[in-house]
Design a protein around this motif. Structure first.
Motif, PDB file in Angstrom:
ATOM      1  N   HIS A  65       5.595  13.312 -68.978  1.00  0.00           N
ATOM      2  CA  HIS A  65       4.390  13.696 -68.271  1.00  0.00           C
ATOM      3  C   HIS A  65       3.938  15.001 -68.836  1.00  0.00           C
TER       4      HIS A  65
ATOM      5  N   TYR B 169       6.160  18.169 -60.666  1.00  0.00           N
ATOM      6  CA  TYR B 169       5.267  17.121 -61.152  1.00  0.00           C
ATOM      7  C   TYR B 169       5.093  16.070 -60.065  1.00  0.00           C
TER       8      TYR B 169
ATOM      9  N   TYR C 214       3.010  13.211 -64.054  1.00  0.00           N
ATOM     10  CA  TYR C 214       2.201  14.266 -64.675  1.00  0.00           C
ATOM     11  C   TYR C 214       2.467  15.583 -63.954  1.00  0.00           C
ATOM     12  N   SER C 215       2.615  16.653 -64.729  1.00  0.00           N
ATOM     13  CA  SER C 215       2.827  17.971 -64.141  1.00  0.00           C
ATOM     14  C   SER C 215       1.537  18.513 -63.550  1.00  0.00           C
TER      15      SER C 215
END
Length: 452
Positions: A434, A209, A224-225
């Motif tokens: 995320h 991520y 966030y991935s």
């Protein structure tokens, strides 16, 4: 969730460590810390800080900013969560003084991560002074000359490790990348698929991520991935769910447009594929937790060895299945992938829908991804990945073990105490946040996750 530097205390295949996700400086087995420490004295005085950690954190930052007002610019506008992160980081460091490997790993992560915020070696002296004053204030009569020496030694060691890790990281990676938004889709009012083009090559592993900062909220970062395996065109895909009250997630979903520019931190996370394994794979994804799972599936499909994959893709309704078309396309070219969409509502309607184009349609089940796991066992000899909301991950791990998966072969993003004793945990706070879209509440991070 890393939003700002903890300042004072807070993965690079190549290998996960070689892409910023793991350890930059591992100690050999049995190695000792390179200077004498007195963990007993440090812990005893830290207990005084623990009794009222909110007051101690407030005092630390108040003193730091009063003595060095320019440092305030390194931090986000709101400091409430930041204070909690300081205490969490201090707790991790103090508890790791007897565990050199864990301490080196954690401090290396912090040192690399602090580059995003413009932290320089000269800042550590200011932080050390404020930290020792804070502990002295909390410890009262327990703050002896010996205790002060123990804390000075511990901070000197921690700061040196962080500075060295940051310097090593700077040799191959910038402190952040700029990226242009080149495409954006909104399958629902609260969901967005965002395609980014970094301004220079962005090396990462599927399953990792990154941290994102939007222009609307300087110095506020959320994890966030990445929803795709590395590509020749250097494009990155994010799947973002807007969280009520979430500063960054709302900005990304509601206010971002093609042509906007974002800042990206270095790749993080160690929930990555063991490329040497030939085991079957079982993957359990909930909501936007599909992002790292899909990236890993794309990686497996490109390997010369054929590894059967079972992917349970859970969502409340069909509109949340943002990656279904990509997975159908992948399934049509890689028949060893079996995708099962698991819907809380509308499964019958989904089954009746025509498959998109010439791609094979996924199987559809009713319920939850965790709830149907038992229908696809036994899973002995499999490697497993789980990503999604915290509660889903906690529920999935024991179900996977019941189905025959070795706990040591289960990868997820929860810390050990969050997983309630369940198997493997990434050494970061939850990017899972995320993963499931992110939330504003503090997460654990490795961390890692923070959300929103």
């Amino acid at each position: 969730m890393r939003k700002a530097p903890v300042l004072g205390l807070d993965h690079r295949p190549r290998r996960a460590r070689d892409l910023g996700g793991a350890d930059a400086a591992d100690l050999p087995e049995g190695a000792e810390l390179p200077m004498p420490l007195n963990p007993r004295l440090v812990r005893a005085t830290f207990e005084c800080v623990e009794r009222d950690h909110a007051a101690s954190s407030g005092y630390f930052y108040g003193r730091l900013f009063a003595e060095h007002p320019r440092l305030r610019a390194l931090f986000p506008p709101a400091m409430d969560v930041q204070r909690d992160r300081l205490f969490d980081a201090l707790t991790t460091i103090v508890c790791s003084l007897d565990d050199p490997e864990s301490l080196v790993r954690y401090l290396g992560r912090l040192g690399r991560d602090h580059r995003r915020f413009g932290v320089a070696p000269a800042h550590y002296e200011a932080v050390g002074s404020a930290l020792l004053a804070t502990v002295a204030r909390a410890a009262g009569d327990q703050w002896t000359a010996e205790a002060a020496a123990a804390w000075r030694d511990a901070f000197a060691l921690a700061s040196r490790m962080m500075i060295e890790a940051a310097a090593e990281h700077a040799a191959w990676a910038p402190p952040w990348w700029q990226a242009e938004v080149v495409a954006l889709e909104r399958p629902r009012h609260d969901l967005a698929r965002i395609t980014l083009r970094p301004d220079q090559p962005y090396p990462y592993l599927p399953g990792q991520y990154l941290m994102v900062q939007v222009a609307r909220w300087p110095r506020v970062w959320r994890p966030y991935s990445i929803a795709n395996a590395p590509r020749g065109d250097n494009l990155l895909r994010l799947v973002v769910r807007a969280v009520p009250g979430g500063w960054v997630s709302t900005a990304l979903v509601a206010h971002t447009r093609p042509g906007d520019r974002l800042l990206l931190g270095a790749p993080l996370g160690t929930t990555v594929l063991d490329a040497e394994s030939d085991r079957d794979l079982v993957m359990v994804a909930g909501g936007s937790g599909i992002a790292p799972i899909k990236a890993i599936a794309e990686q497996v499909a490109a390997l010369p060895r054929r590894r059967p994959m079972l992917l349970l893709y859970g969502a409340g309704e069909a509109a949340e299945l943002t990656e279904s078309a990509d997975l159908a396309a992948l399934q049509s070219t890689y028949p060893w992938l079996r995708v099962v969409e698991v819907l809380g509502r509308g499964a019958d309607e989904r089954r009746a829908a025509e498959p998109a184009g010439d791609h094979a349609s996924a199987e559809v089940a009713s319920g939850t991804a965790v709830g149907v796991l038992g229908d696809y066992g036994p899973l002995h000899g499999s490697d497993a990945f789980v990503c999604g909301p915290d509660a889903m991950v906690r529920a999935a791990v024991p179900r996977l073990v019941e189905a025959g998966v070795d706990p040591e072969r289960i990868r997820h993003d929860l810390l050990p105490h969050d997983a309630e004793g369940a198997a493997d945990a990434a050494p970061a706070k939850r990017p899972g946040a995320h993963a499931d879209g992110g939330t504003e509440s503090p997460g654990a991070p490795g961390q890692v996750p923070l959300r929103g």
